[in-house]
Scaffold this motif. Sequence first.
Motif, PDB file in Angstrom:
ATOM      1  N   THR A   1      21.573 -31.137  -0.168  1.00 23.86           N
ATOM      2  CA  THR A   1      20.240 -31.287  -0.798  1.00 23.86           C
ATOM      3  C   THR A   1      19.144 -31.737   0.333  1.00 23.86           C
ATOM      4  O   THR A   1      19.280 -32.060   1.261  1.00 23.86           O
ATOM      5  N   CYS A   2      17.897 -31.128  -0.240  1.00 24.19           N
ATOM      6  CA  CYS A   2      16.834 -31.255   0.723  1.00 24.19           C
ATOM      7  C   CYS A   2      15.541 -31.657  -0.415  1.00 24.19           C
ATOM      8  O   CYS A   2      14.950 -30.719  -0.565  1.00 24.19           O
ATOM      9  N   PRO A   3      15.712 -32.758  -0.706  1.00 20.33           N
ATOM     10  CA  PRO A   3      14.500 -33.357  -1.719  1.00 20.33           C
ATOM     11  C   PRO A   3      13.033 -33.026  -1.158  1.00 20.33           C
ATOM     12  O   PRO A   3      12.207 -32.719  -1.892  1.00 20.33           O
ATOM     13  N   THR A   4      12.958 -33.080   0.173  1.00 17.15           N
ATOM     14  CA  THR A   4      11.658 -33.180   0.699  1.00 17.15           C
ATOM     15  C   THR A   4      11.232 -31.791   0.777  1.00 17.15           C
ATOM     16  O   THR A   4       9.901 -31.585   0.161  1.00 17.15           O
ATOM     17  N   ASN A   5      11.907 -30.743   0.977  1.00 13.38           N
ATOM     18  CA  ASN A   5      11.112 -29.244   0.756  1.00 13.38           C
ATOM     19  C   ASN A   5      11.356 -28.701  -0.505  1.00 13.38           C
ATOM     20  O   ASN A   5      10.511 -27.725  -0.701  1.00 13.38           O
ATOM     21  N   MET A   6      12.273 -29.185  -1.132  1.00 12.13           N
ATOM     22  CA  MET A   6      12.300 -28.756  -2.797  1.00 12.13           C
ATOM     23  C   MET A   6      10.895 -29.653  -3.496  1.00 12.13           C
ATOM     24  O   MET A   6      10.725 -29.083  -4.630  1.00 12.13           O
TER      25      MET A   6
ATOM     26  N   GLY B   1      17.720 -27.309  13.902  1.00 13.61           N
ATOM     27  CA  GLY B   1      17.584 -27.558  12.294  1.00 13.61           C
ATOM     28  C   GLY B   1      17.512 -28.962  11.988  1.00 13.61           C
ATOM     29  O   GLY B   1      17.299 -29.803  13.137  1.00 13.61           O
ATOM     30  N   CYS B   2      17.412 -29.510  10.687  1.00 11.91           N
ATOM     31  CA  CYS B   2      17.585 -31.057  10.656  1.00 11.91           C
ATOM     32  C   CYS B   2      18.466 -31.746  11.557  1.00 11.91           C
ATOM     33  O   CYS B   2      18.273 -33.119  11.678  1.00 11.91           O
ATOM     34  N   ALA B   3      19.457 -31.113  11.691  1.00 11.47           N
ATOM     35  CA  ALA B   3      20.753 -31.777  12.312  1.00 11.47           C
ATOM     36  C   ALA B   3      20.648 -31.704  13.828  1.00 11.47           C
ATOM     37  O   ALA B   3      21.614 -32.090  14.407  1.00 11.47           O
TER      38      ALA B   3
ATOM     39  N   HIS C   1      17.441 -40.000  11.305  1.00 10.80           N
ATOM     40  CA  HIS C   1      16.214 -39.753  10.884  1.00 10.80           C
ATOM     41  C   HIS C   1      16.008 -39.079   9.594  1.00 10.80           C
ATOM     42  O   HIS C   1      14.877 -38.628   9.373  1.00 10.80           O
ATOM     43  N   TYR C   2      17.099 -38.946   8.981  1.00 15.40           N
ATOM     44  CA  TYR C   2      17.057 -37.796   7.848  1.00 15.40           C
ATOM     45  C   TYR C   2      16.331 -38.524   6.611  1.00 15.40           C
ATOM     46  O   TYR C   2      16.315 -39.981   6.422  1.00 15.40           O
ATOM     47  N   CYS C   3      15.714 -37.773   5.694  1.00 13.96           N
ATOM     48  CA  CYS C   3      15.166 -38.288   4.679  1.00 13.96           C
ATOM     49  C   CYS C   3      15.896 -38.700   3.752  1.00 13.96           C
ATOM     50  O   CYS C   3      17.035 -38.518   3.527  1.00 13.96           O
ATOM     51  N   PRO C   4      15.063 -39.351   2.793  1.00 14.69           N
ATOM     52  CA  PRO C   4      15.866 -40.137   1.535  1.00 14.69           C
ATOM     53  C   PRO C   4      16.377 -39.106   0.730  1.00 14.69           C
ATOM     54  O   PRO C   4      15.701 -38.253   0.515  1.00 14.69           O
ATOM     55  N   GLY C   5      17.680 -39.259   0.227  1.00 13.93           N
ATOM     56  CA  GLY C   5      18.586 -38.245  -0.358  1.00 13.93           C
ATOM     57  C   GLY C   5      18.808 -36.963   0.124  1.00 13.93           C
ATOM     58  O   GLY C   5      19.334 -36.124  -0.366  1.00 13.93           O
ATOM     59  N   CYS C   6      18.883 -36.948   1.471  1.00 10.57           N
ATOM     60  CA  CYS C   6      19.132 -35.828   2.030  1.00 10.57           C
ATOM     61  C   CYS C   6      20.798 -35.779   2.341  1.00 10.57           C
ATOM     62  O   CYS C   6      21.509 -36.755   2.479  1.00 10.57           O
ATOM     63  N   GLY C   7      21.362 -34.657   2.383  1.00 16.20           N
ATOM     64  CA  GLY C   7      22.901 -34.565   2.285  1.00 16.20           C
ATOM     65  C   GLY C   7      23.251 -34.812   3.671  1.00 16.20           C
ATOM     66  O   GLY C   7      24.612 -34.949   3.950  1.00 16.20           O
TER      67      GLY C   7
ATOM     68  N   ASN D   1      24.615 -25.888   3.479  1.00 16.98           N
ATOM     69  CA  ASN D   1      23.929 -24.891   2.585  1.00 16.98           C
ATOM     70  C   ASN D   1      23.092 -25.760   1.639  1.00 16.98           C
ATOM     71  O   ASN D   1      23.567 -26.345   0.559  1.00 16.98           O
ATOM     72  N   ASN D   2      21.716 -25.800   2.150  1.00 17.63           N
ATOM     73  CA  ASN D   2      20.907 -26.477   1.369  1.00 17.63           C
ATOM     74  C   ASN D   2      19.679 -25.630   0.746  1.00 17.63           C
ATOM     75  O   ASN D   2      18.712 -26.167   0.231  1.00 17.63           O
ATOM     76  N   ALA D   3      19.941 -24.126   0.844  1.00 15.55           N
ATOM     77  CA  ALA D   3      19.219 -23.287   0.402  1.00 15.55           C
ATOM     78  C   ALA D   3      17.710 -23.135   0.750  1.00 15.55           C
ATOM     79  O   ALA D   3      16.935 -22.536   0.056  1.00 15.55           O
TER      80      ALA D   3
HETATM   81  S1  SF4 Z   1      13.740 -31.814   5.450  1.00 10.93           S
HETATM   82 FE1  SF4 Z   1      15.632 -31.594   3.945  1.00 10.93          FE
HETATM   83  S2  SF4 Z   1      17.525 -31.165   5.194  1.00 10.93           S
HETATM   84 FE2  SF4 Z   1      15.848 -32.133   6.558  1.00 10.93          FE
HETATM   85  S3  SF4 Z   1      16.162 -34.130   6.746  1.00 10.93           S
HETATM   86 FE3  SF4 Z   1      14.490 -33.884   5.222  1.00 10.93          FE
HETATM   87  S4  SF4 Z   1      15.881 -33.731   3.169  1.00 10.93           S
HETATM   88 FE4  SF4 Z   1      17.189 -33.272   4.845  1.00 10.93          FE
END
Ligand code: SF4
Lengths: 362, 254
Positions: B212-217, B51-53, B17-23, B121-123
């Motif tokens: 990386t968390c492109p979505t929230n950054m 958390g996201c995981a 389910h992770y966003c594109p570009g998520c680590g 650690n995605n800060a």
């Molecule tokens: S919100 Fe950020 S950490 Fe969570 S799945 Fe999306 S990119 Fe990944």
Amino acid sequence: MGEKLLMKGNDAMAEGAVRAGCRFFAGYPITPQNEVPEYMSWRLPQAGGSFVQAESEVAAINMLYGAAATGIRCMTSSSSPGISLKQEGISYAAGADLPIFFANVVRGGPGLGNIAGAQGDYFQSVRGGGHGDYRTFVMAPDSVEEMGNFPLHCYEVAEKYRVPAMVLADGVLGQMMEPLEFRFPQVDPKTLQSPDWALGECKGRKNRLVGSYDLSEGKLEVMTLNRGKRYAEIEAKEVMFESRQCEDAQVVLIAYGIAARACGAALKMARAEGLKVGLFRPITLWPFPKSQLRALADRVDSFLVVEMSMGQMVDDVRLATEFRAPVHLHARPSGVTPTGEEILKRIKDALKAGKGERVCCK
Amino acid sequence: MLQVNKRPESLLDVKMHYCPGCGHGIVHRLVAEAMDELGIRERTVGVAPVGCAVFADHYFNCDMIQGPHGRGPAIATGIKRSKPGCIVFSYQGDGDLASIGMCETVHSAGRGENITIIFINNAIYGMTGGQMAPTTLIGQKATTCPMGRDPQVNGYPIRVCELLATLDGSRYLERTSIHTAAHVIKAKKAIKKAFQYQVEGKGFSMVEVLSTCPTNMGISPLDACKFVQEKMLPMYPLGVYKDVPGGKANVSGN
Ligand code: SF4
Ligand SMILES: Cc1ncc(C[n+]2csc(CCOP(=O)(O)OP(=O)(O)O)c2C)c(N)n1
């Protein structure tokens, strides 16, 4: 089996758990239950098990959550403020259908309170305590003998219905010494069958998941309602209580734990004076012996609930008896143990009032 | 035809389910490859975080448990002590590990628990929508520090590897990153080594992965990689912070 021992309540409970097959304990010091982790720290390694002094109650209950998920019998214990911290983990265990076993050796509260025996954690124990819809199987011993023998029963019920189970004792029971007998053969954990949900090696089978969530709409409701069916079965089948001289009683005392011992003394004195008094002691606080009390309610003049709290179980008594008889309360909260003499006085007040108004409400 | 790559056996064939570009997805794969290569899948138990995981329990092909926010190391302790033959790992984000679960993290390392932690650690807090994490950089914007993290108000970012390195119970600590292919390969090596240490009974191991968390950054996946390179690396230098190859775990189970 059969051997008479002299033990402190807390030690008896720890030994009872080990004899019932417990092989993992995690805990954090708090008075008046420190003997339990102290006992486990040497006894468990001797029995081939593992003991961890956790960094907090929060960590301890989560260690238990992990250990229970592997299918072994495990235990944690604490006293009131520590049990409040453990509620998060207890709720997760309930949500994940893990059979955990824990003990609360209650002290006076709220807050830091004191370290004397008390019964102020009744609501927290029988109403859930943590977040969400769940129930905990709760046993209230009134002797060192029961402290030693209840852990096995808790394991059996917890495993049968996959619910958290607890012994709700208090500081007096934890600290007092009495002779006891362990009335069951020691359980060798190797003889117990590993449950079909236990985590471990997944060789030759599909991987297993243990968790408490389902985000898809309506699914969590189904999970919770299914759990509710198990709760209903527990209420139907697992009620335990003790009834003494209730047959001809005009006033029936209702108390659990150490308060029931004080009521026992009052009962003797009252009967010696020819007063028609009985004693009803719920042993399981959840499930509560509702129908048994309901049956008594039509026969007696009144009930006298004796509690070492401001009055918490008294609510369950009123609900169970459907207000068919007056329910009096003698309350000694926050670390005071009632005496037989003071209870006798309350009995006499209740007898005088007959089927009329409620009298004593300290 | 020559097959040069395939899905690791330790990863289930399900859509993540992770966003594109998520680590997270990359690190899941690395953990799974390490499990495959060490041949430990059938005796590994993983702890999924909050958390996201959170759905990691549906992705790994080994027994998994999902616990309360931050309590992974305590849960892993209970599992490991009950089943010492199992390989136990806890997978955690920075909020999970360095905020609510800091106590459990420090003490499981202090006890020298023979477990492995994979620390992302995605800060930022991903799942709850971009609030400040203990690892959020000074000046970095988050929904709970909209003007940027101000140390006078929000305190300073916490460096976890450095902190745990002071504890005698920790045996292998490395900070890695996934912002370039070369770094992904290095991260994989570290994760494998961390599991290897547990297999050998050496004690507490943790791999921190800058992610990386492109979505929230609110930036593109590529810019998120740039953010790691330019902003995170100076604050969180990569490298091995602890390596006690000869060590043995302090503790054992039954
Ligand atoms: S919100 Fe950020 S950490 Fe969570 S799945 Fe999306 S990119 Fe990944
Ligand atoms: C006790 C508790 N507090 C708060 C939350 C809400 N919560 C869910 S995820 C999360 C933050 C997770 O952030 P992080 O660990 O950094 O992981 P990420 O989502 O970034 O991968 C929080 C605060 C919760 N589930 N439980």
